[in-house]
Write a protein that holds these residues in place. Structure first.
Motif, PDB file in Angstrom:
ATOM      1  N   VAL A  86       0.775  -1.082   0.017  1.00  0.00           N
ATOM      2  CA  VAL A  86       0.005   0.069  -0.038  1.00  0.00           C
ATOM      3  C   VAL A  86       0.918   1.256  -0.133  1.00  0.00           C
ATOM      4  O   VAL A  86       1.821   1.303   0.950  1.00  0.00           O
ATOM      5  CB  VAL A  86      -0.675   0.062   1.319  1.00  0.00           C
ATOM      6  CG1 VAL A  86      -1.819   1.205   1.357  1.00  0.00           C
ATOM      7  CG2 VAL A  86      -1.669  -1.340   1.299  1.00  0.00           C
ATOM      8  N   ASP A  87       0.740   1.797  -1.031  1.00  0.00           N
ATOM      9  CA  ASP A  87       1.681   2.926  -1.096  1.00  0.00           C
ATOM     10  C   ASP A  87       1.239   4.183  -1.975  1.00  0.00           C
ATOM     11  O   ASP A  87       0.731   3.868  -3.266  1.00  0.00           O
ATOM     12  CB  ASP A  87       3.288   2.603  -1.896  1.00  0.00           C
ATOM     13  CG  ASP A  87       4.245   3.628  -1.854  1.00  0.00           C
ATOM     14  OD1 ASP A  87       3.954   4.630  -1.318  1.00  0.00           O
ATOM     15  OD2 ASP A  87       5.302   3.519  -2.228  1.00  0.00           O
ATOM     16  N   ARG A  88       0.845   5.270  -1.401  1.00  0.00           N
ATOM     17  CA  ARG A  88       0.281   6.297  -2.061  1.00  0.00           C
ATOM     18  C   ARG A  88       1.417   7.244  -2.995  1.00  0.00           C
ATOM     19  O   ARG A  88       1.973   8.011  -2.419  1.00  0.00           O
ATOM     20  CB  ARG A  88      -0.315   7.445  -1.079  1.00  0.00           C
ATOM     21  CG  ARG A  88      -1.462   6.560  -0.599  1.00  0.00           C
ATOM     22  CD  ARG A  88      -2.033   7.119   0.834  1.00  0.00           C
ATOM     23  NE  ARG A  88      -2.433   8.405   0.703  1.00  0.00           N
ATOM     24  CZ  ARG A  88      -2.396   9.375   1.774  1.00  0.00           C
ATOM     25  NH1 ARG A  88      -1.836   8.965   2.886  1.00  0.00           N
ATOM     26  NH2 ARG A  88      -2.762  10.792   1.715  1.00  0.00           N
ATOM     27  N   VAL A  89       1.839   6.829  -3.935  1.00  0.00           N
ATOM     28  CA  VAL A  89       2.770   7.279  -4.872  1.00  0.00           C
ATOM     29  C   VAL A  89       2.711   8.777  -5.125  1.00  0.00           C
ATOM     30  O   VAL A  89       3.796   9.324  -4.933  1.00  0.00           O
ATOM     31  CB  VAL A  89       3.083   6.363  -5.794  1.00  0.00           C
ATOM     32  CG1 VAL A  89       3.631   4.873  -5.612  1.00  0.00           C
ATOM     33  CG2 VAL A  89       2.086   6.510  -7.044  1.00  0.00           C
ATOM     34  N   ALA A  90       1.593   9.180  -5.561  1.00  0.00           N
ATOM     35  CA  ALA A  90       1.454  10.541  -5.841  1.00  0.00           C
ATOM     36  C   ALA A  90       1.881  11.573  -4.547  1.00  0.00           C
ATOM     37  O   ALA A  90       2.310  12.650  -4.973  1.00  0.00           O
ATOM     38  CB  ALA A  90       0.024  10.819  -6.592  1.00  0.00           C
ATOM     39  N   GLU A  91       1.087  11.021  -3.608  1.00  0.00           N
ATOM     40  CA  GLU A  91       1.279  11.778  -2.498  1.00  0.00           C
ATOM     41  C   GLU A  91       3.008  11.953  -1.834  1.00  0.00           C
ATOM     42  O   GLU A  91       3.454  13.076  -1.841  1.00  0.00           O
ATOM     43  CB  GLU A  91       0.639  11.384  -1.136  1.00  0.00           C
ATOM     44  CG  GLU A  91       1.075  11.822   0.068  1.00  0.00           C
ATOM     45  CD  GLU A  91       0.280  13.245   0.216  1.00  0.00           C
ATOM     46  OE1 GLU A  91      -0.210  13.866  -0.668  1.00  0.00           O
ATOM     47  OE2 GLU A  91       0.702  13.920   1.283  1.00  0.00           O
ATOM     48  N   ARG A  92       3.637  10.733  -1.861  1.00  0.00           N
ATOM     49  CA  ARG A  92       5.026  10.809  -1.767  1.00  0.00           C
ATOM     50  C   ARG A  92       5.769  11.560  -2.873  1.00  0.00           C
ATOM     51  O   ARG A  92       6.645  12.456  -2.580  1.00  0.00           O
ATOM     52  CB  ARG A  92       5.484   9.406  -1.750  1.00  0.00           C
ATOM     53  CG  ARG A  92       5.480   8.786  -0.411  1.00  0.00           C
ATOM     54  CD  ARG A  92       6.439   7.830  -0.061  1.00  0.00           C
ATOM     55  NE  ARG A  92       6.579   6.558  -0.966  1.00  0.00           N
ATOM     56  CZ  ARG A  92       7.421   6.078  -1.603  1.00  0.00           C
ATOM     57  NH1 ARG A  92       8.618   6.417  -1.411  1.00  0.00           N
ATOM     58  NH2 ARG A  92       7.420   5.105  -2.259  1.00  0.00           N
ATOM     59  N   ASP A  93       5.344  11.464  -4.047  1.00  0.00           N
ATOM     60  CA  ASP A  93       6.135  12.425  -4.899  1.00  0.00           C
ATOM     61  C   ASP A  93       6.004  14.036  -4.737  1.00  0.00           C
ATOM     62  O   ASP A  93       6.821  14.748  -4.965  1.00  0.00           O
ATOM     63  CB  ASP A  93       5.436  12.096  -6.328  1.00  0.00           C
ATOM     64  CG  ASP A  93       6.139  10.796  -7.137  1.00  0.00           C
ATOM     65  OD1 ASP A  93       6.922  10.172  -6.210  1.00  0.00           O
ATOM     66  OD2 ASP A  93       5.921  10.461  -8.093  1.00  0.00           O
ATOM     67  N   ARG A  94       4.704  14.060  -4.462  1.00  0.00           N
ATOM     68  CA  ARG A  94       4.262  15.477  -4.204  1.00  0.00           C
ATOM     69  C   ARG A  94       5.217  16.370  -2.715  1.00  0.00           C
ATOM     70  O   ARG A  94       5.752  17.266  -3.184  1.00  0.00           O
ATOM     71  CB  ARG A  94       2.794  15.868  -3.634  1.00  0.00           C
ATOM     72  CG  ARG A  94       2.440  17.118  -3.442  1.00  0.00           C
ATOM     73  CD  ARG A  94       0.856  17.275  -3.234  1.00  0.00           C
ATOM     74  NE  ARG A  94       0.732  16.820  -1.678  1.00  0.00           N
ATOM     75  CZ  ARG A  94       1.206  17.339  -0.684  1.00  0.00           C
ATOM     76  NH1 ARG A  94       1.790  18.764  -0.749  1.00  0.00           N
ATOM     77  NH2 ARG A  94       1.110  17.163   0.548  1.00  0.00           N
ATOM     78  N   LEU A  95       5.266  15.330  -1.947  1.00  0.00           N
ATOM     79  CA  LEU A  95       6.221  15.691  -0.729  1.00  0.00           C
ATOM     80  C   LEU A  95       7.668  15.934  -1.279  1.00  0.00           C
ATOM     81  O   LEU A  95       8.239  16.803  -0.865  1.00  0.00           O
ATOM     82  CB  LEU A  95       5.948  14.812   0.374  1.00  0.00           C
ATOM     83  CG  LEU A  95       4.727  14.946   1.125  1.00  0.00           C
ATOM     84  CD1 LEU A  95       4.659  13.610   2.040  1.00  0.00           C
ATOM     85  CD2 LEU A  95       4.708  16.068   1.792  1.00  0.00           C
ATOM     86  N   ASP A  96       8.092  14.668  -1.897  1.00  0.00           N
ATOM     87  CA  ASP A  96       9.599  14.620  -2.339  1.00  0.00           C
ATOM     88  C   ASP A  96       9.739  15.701  -3.590  1.00  0.00           C
ATOM     89  O   ASP A  96      11.106  16.138  -3.395  1.00  0.00           O
ATOM     90  CB  ASP A  96       9.771  13.327  -3.074  1.00  0.00           C
ATOM     91  CG  ASP A  96       9.697  12.254  -2.085  1.00  0.00           C
ATOM     92  OD1 ASP A  96       9.593  12.341  -0.954  1.00  0.00           O
ATOM     93  OD2 ASP A  96       9.474  10.905  -2.408  1.00  0.00           O
ATOM     94  N   SER A  97       8.857  16.250  -4.151  1.00  0.00           N
ATOM     95  CA  SER A  97       9.207  17.222  -5.341  1.00  0.00           C
ATOM     96  C   SER A  97       9.307  18.503  -4.765  1.00  0.00           C
ATOM     97  O   SER A  97       9.747  19.581  -5.320  1.00  0.00           O
ATOM     98  CB  SER A  97       8.320  17.019  -6.578  1.00  0.00           C
ATOM     99  OG  SER A  97       8.167  15.694  -6.832  1.00  0.00           O
TER     100      SER A  97
END
Ligand code: DC
Length: 223
Positions: free
Chosen positions: A171-182
């Motif tokens: 379970v991984d909210r990739v879009a949310e992690r990308d938003r934070l990482d970017s």
């Protein structure tokens, strides 16, 4: 005969963009040491959580960082991180770590604690007799090895990336992690000038790896 040059390959990209699979394929093809720096941030995050540190409380993070030492264990072609002599386990792929890692990774003090460690992997690769190093992450081509011989930036459609994680049972909210990482201030995920951008949405791992290998071998002109 002159010996082959030692090469450094940097692969950056968002969550589930295909970095790990292609980095592993390149490490096998060219006999490169493989460093998955996401696993280093995950291991540190698991350790922070274990020590009860919170990403919102810098003093707690600094205190936890002060208690740890980092080491490397080379297993096959993989450079694995050791924290206080221990290899992290499967907990680094847990839901808790998935949710917390981008918050800890945004803390400059925590990133700094990995900076020279990551650069030192080039020496580990040379000492281990590898032909080079392939390092994957978010800031490898921009911060860690801006002079890398090859800098790739992988990206893919967010819906396809969520599907990839589900197929891996995560379970991984990739879009949310990308938003934070970017959007973080320190070393954000971004396509830097000169990096080779590859859209992996409709490609198989083998196709992406072949494309990158051809560029490394100089068979294909850089797009
Ligand atoms: O590659 P991954 O999804 O396992 O990475 C986990 C997290 O670690 C990612 O959301 C952001 C952080 N990370 C980072 O900030 N810098 C890197 N070089 C690698 C990972």
């Amino acid at each position: 005969m002159p010996s082959k040059p030692f090469i450094i390959v940097a692969i950056d990209g968002g969550a589930a963009s295909g970095k790990s699979s292609t980095a592993r394929a390149l490490s096998e093809r060219f006999h490169l040491l493989h460093s998955d720096t996401g696993s280093y941030y995950r291991a540190l995050t698991a350790e922070m959580l274990r020590q009860g540190a919170s990403a919102g409380d810098l003093e707690s993070v600094k205190a936890a960082l002060a208690k740890i030492t980092l080491g490397t264990r080379v297993e096959g072609r993989s450079a694995r991180i050791e924290i206080c002599g221990r290899l992290p386990g499967e907990e680094i792929r847990s839901k808790e770590v998935n949710e917390a890692v981008s918050h800890f990774a945004a803390i400059p003090e925590l990133r700094n604690s990995l900076l020279s460690y990551q650069r030192g992997q080039a020496e580990t690769a040379r000492d281990g007799g590898f032909a080079g190093l392939v390092m994957e992450g978010r800031d490898i081509g921009s911060v860690i090895f801006p002079d890398a011989d090859f800098r790739f930036f992988l990206h893919a459609d967010p819906a396809e990336r969520e599907r990839r994680r589900l197929r891996q049972g995560q379970v991984d909210r990739v879009a949310e992690r990308d938003r934070l990482d970017s959007s973080r201030k320190t070393a954000p995920l971004s396509l830097t000038a000169g990096a080779i951008s590859v859209d992996t949405t409709t490609l198989t791992i083998a196709e992406v790896a072949d494309l990158m290998a051809a560029l490394i071998e100089g068979k294909t002109p850089v797009p």
